[in-house]
Scaffold this motif. Structure first.
Motif, PDB file in Angstrom:
ATOM      1  N   THR A  55       0.265 -10.413  -6.435  1.00 23.63           N
ATOM      2  CA  THR A  55       0.613  -9.544  -5.348  1.00 23.63           C
ATOM      3  C   THR A  55      -0.118  -8.413  -5.380  1.00 23.63           C
ATOM      4  N   GLN A  56      -0.728  -7.855  -4.296  1.00 23.51           N
ATOM      5  CA  GLN A  56      -1.681  -6.849  -4.234  1.00 23.51           C
ATOM      6  C   GLN A  56      -0.840  -5.435  -4.284  1.00 23.51           C
ATOM      7  N   VAL A  57      -1.198  -4.465  -5.024  1.00 20.64           N
ATOM      8  CA  VAL A  57      -0.629  -3.235  -5.063  1.00 20.64           C
ATOM      9  C   VAL A  57      -1.858  -2.065  -4.949  1.00 20.64           C
ATOM     10  N   VAL A  69      -4.195  -6.527  -8.541  1.00 16.22           N
ATOM     11  CA  VAL A  69      -3.459  -7.631  -8.204  1.00 16.22           C
ATOM     12  C   VAL A  69      -2.525  -7.578  -9.369  1.00 16.22           C
ATOM     13  N   TYR A  70      -1.233  -7.762  -8.948  1.00 12.11           N
ATOM     14  CA  TYR A  70      -0.178  -8.121 -10.088  1.00 12.11           C
ATOM     15  C   TYR A  70       0.268  -9.562 -10.101  1.00 12.11           C
ATOM     16  N   LEU A  86       0.799  -1.257  -0.018  1.00 11.98           N
ATOM     17  CA  LEU A  86      -0.060   0.263   0.016  1.00 11.98           C
ATOM     18  C   LEU A  86       0.977   1.315  -0.088  1.00 11.98           C
ATOM     19  N   VAL A  87       0.627   2.035  -1.031  1.00  7.83           N
ATOM     20  CA  VAL A  87       1.615   3.351  -1.106  1.00  7.83           C
ATOM     21  C   VAL A  87       0.589   4.297  -1.380  1.00  7.83           C
ATOM     22  N   GLN A  88       1.161   5.745  -1.500  1.00  7.55           N
ATOM     23  CA  GLN A  88       0.569   6.660  -1.868  1.00  7.55           C
ATOM     24  C   GLN A  88       0.872   7.362  -3.317  1.00  7.55           C
ATOM     25  N   PRO A 113      -3.532   5.971  -8.534  1.00 12.15           N
ATOM     26  CA  PRO A 113      -4.666   5.061  -8.074  1.00 12.15           C
ATOM     27  C   PRO A 113      -5.203   4.216  -8.841  1.00 12.15           C
ATOM     28  N   GLU A 114      -5.050   4.432 -10.267  1.00 13.03           N
ATOM     29  CA  GLU A 114      -5.632   3.389 -10.998  1.00 13.03           C
ATOM     30  C   GLU A 114      -4.658   2.434 -11.572  1.00 13.03           C
TER      31      GLU A 114
END
Length: 127
Positions: A121-123, A93-94, A11-13, A88-89
């Motif tokens: 992996t969730q981004v 899941v990668y 989780l990032v900004q 954000p777009e």
């Protein structure tokens, strides 16, 4: 044969960077054409980047060109997806994918081109 182990989501900004990695087991990553595809709920997996076996030519979706870089570290037998200037777009899941087959033309963009897949992996990119 052909298991792919992914790591490095999170989780990032918006504007931040992440670098997921993918390591195939059993064979050197250089033997594979490898790719990253992403998926959001209700949609098919969408091609983002690929790197060919051997010479390592790279390809990118227009939506990530200039922001994402796919690379291979043969010493670590690992493929990376450096993701900069995240938006954000980009939240999805990668999935890492791999094939030893020759992919002609732009077939590398198709999820059907790959027979080996990572667990995903969730981004998540917050605004």
């Amino acid at each position: 044969q052909g298991q792919l182990v992914e790591s490095g989501g999170g989780l990032v900004q918006a504007g931040d960077s992440l670098r997921p990695s993918c390591a195939p087991s059993g064979r050197p990553s250089s033997s594979y054409t490898m790719a990253w595809l992403r998926q959001v709920p209700g949609k098919e997996r969408e091609f983002e980047a690929a790197i060919r076996s051997g010479g390592g030519s790279t390809y990118y979706a227009d939506s990530v060109k200039g922001r994402f870089t796919i690379s291979r570290d043969n010493a670590k037998n690992t493929v990376y997806l450096q993701m900069n200037s995240l938006k954000p777009e980009d939240t999805a899941v990668y999935y890492c994918a791999a094939t030893m087959r020759f992919l002609g033309g732009s077939y590398y963009q198709k999820q059907g081109a790959y027979e080996h897949w990572g667990q995903g992996t969730q981004v998540t990119v917050s605004s």
